[in-house]
Design an enzyme around this catalytic site. Structure first.
Site, PDB file in Angstrom:
ATOM      1  CB  THR A  68     -11.874 -17.841   8.219  1.00 12.62           C
ATOM      2  OG1 THR A  68     -13.172 -17.284   7.966  1.00 12.62           O
ATOM      3  CG2 THR A  68     -11.715 -18.046   9.726  1.00 12.62           C
ATOM      4  N   GLY A 322     -15.408 -13.014  16.102  1.00 17.05           N
ATOM      5  CA  GLY A 322     -14.369 -13.227  15.096  1.00 17.05           C
ATOM      6  C   GLY A 322     -14.873 -14.154  14.009  1.00 17.05           C
ATOM      7  CD  GLU A 323     -16.356 -18.598  14.258  1.00 21.85           C
ATOM      8  OE1 GLU A 323     -17.276 -18.714  13.411  1.00 21.85           O
ATOM      9  OE2 GLU A 323     -16.360 -19.189  15.350  1.00 21.85           O
ATOM     10  N   GLY A 324     -14.918 -13.933  11.039  1.00 24.71           N
ATOM     11  CA  GLY A 324     -15.406 -13.255   9.847  1.00 24.71           C
ATOM     12  C   GLY A 324     -16.891 -12.976   9.922  1.00 24.71           C
TER      13      GLY A 324
END
Length: 357
Positions: A68, A322-324
């Site tokens: 991240t 997002g963030e992964g």
């Protein structure tokens, strides 16, 4: 700079096409398994791609790692996000505590997460369990000129590549994922796809973190102004990255190149991570052979990105965090595909009569 360019050139030279021979071997086995031909659809396609990448049918993707990448953007001062810039650092802290969305979903698929400070606009405590790799305290405001120098863009690319290469060689990770954290980073991501696709900014700009109608109009105007001021060259992805990109986007792009260099599959997350992946594949098109799109982001410009990459997203869940998070969920599918290839018996192995002879 000469040494940096040498590192970057060596990285690109180390990337080679995947093995068509091993892809054919995978398809031979998949078609001989005890089930109707093609009945597992995209799982079979993913499995064959994995065999081509790893050059084996004995796939082991249990060691999974998501990077991240975090960074801030000078363009945040233009009011393009619903959240203030200090939220970037606050969210990085949340990641270290294990209570954020990426932590929960990564634990679910038994993936590790490493958070990287690529350019957060704050001094993060040295004791935080993250990778402190800050290139600068956020990019410059792209409305007034380039977001970063070309040298800094290359540094970000090399950083992302080295992170993946080291994790692969030292810690034996076999499947990688990318994620992001950075307030206002949908703005540079939109600028990137607008330049590379040639489509109008208004057709590609979404609400990001949840801005209102007035905020959306402002965001479109900001991106249009930045493109007018910087005139990024669509035929030079490094020029695009340096003029309207971000430090975390550079590192995300580098991670894709690094995975290709070590012949490891990599799953990119949504809008911002795909912007990075797009830059990587514009720099070295062969890198796309190692790349999987985790999901179809709800962000409006993401569709243009995956279309340009020629990839089919694995999931479609209306996600835009997002963030992964998308990478984490898709990793489970990718690992399942590897198990399909290995563990389902063939008609001959199982002693079952094949309907097709």
């Amino acid at each position: 700079m000469d040494q940096l360019n040498k590192q970057f050139d060596e990285l690109l030279r180390s990337i080679k096409p995947v093995s068509r021979e091993w892809e054919e071997k995978a398809w031979h086995r998949l078609k001989a398994q005890i089930r109707p031909r093609g009945s597992l659809g995209q799982l079979e396609i993913i499995a064959a791609r994995l065999a081509a990448i790893k050059e084996t049918l004995a796939l082991d993707l249990r060691r999974k790692l998501i990077f991240t990448m975090a960074g801030d953007h000078g363009v945040a001062s233009e009011g393009v996000s619903a959240y203030p810039q200090e939220v970037t650092a606050q969210m990085v802290y949340s990641f270290t505590q294990g209570w954020a969305s990426i932590n929960v979903l990564a634990r679910h698929v038994r993936a590790d997460v490493k958070v990287v400070d690529c350019g957060v606009a704050a001094d993060l405590p040295a004791e935080w369990p993250i990778l402190h790799r800050k290139l600068a305290k956020g990019t410059a405001n792209m409305v007034n000129g380039p977001a970063m120098s070309r040298e800094m863009a290359v540094r970000g690319l090399v950083l992302g590549a080295q992170l993946v290469q080291e994790a692969h060689s030292k810690d034996r990770y076999q499947l990688f994922g990318t994620g992001d954290m950075g307030i206002a980073n949908t703005t540079p991501s939109t600028a990137i796809i607008a330049v590379l696709s040639g489509r109008p900014v208004a057709e590609l700009t979404g609400l990001g973190t949840g801005i209102d109608t007035a905020g959306l109009a402002r965001k479109i105007g900001v991106i249009e102004k930045a493109l007018d001021v910087n005139r990024p060259n669509p035929k030079d992805p490094l020029d695009v990255l340096s003029k309207v990109g971000g430090f975390e986007i550079a590192a995300l792009a580098g991670a894709v190149l690094g995975a290709a260099a070590v012949q490891a599959p990599i799953v990119c997350d949504g809008f911002i991570a795909t912007a990075g992946a797009l830059i990587a594949c514009e720099i070295e098109p062969v890198a796309k052979e190692y790349l999987f799109a985790s999901h179809r982001s709800h962000e409006i410009g993401h569709g243009a990105m995956v279309q340009r990459l020629g990839l089919r997203p694995i999931l479609d869940l209306d996600m835009r965090l997002g963030e992964g998070t998308g990478s984490a969920l898709a990793m489970g599918i990718v690992e399942a595909s590897a198990k399909v290839l290995q563990e389902i018996k063939t008609f001959q192995e199982a002693g079952v009569t094949d309907a097709e002879g």
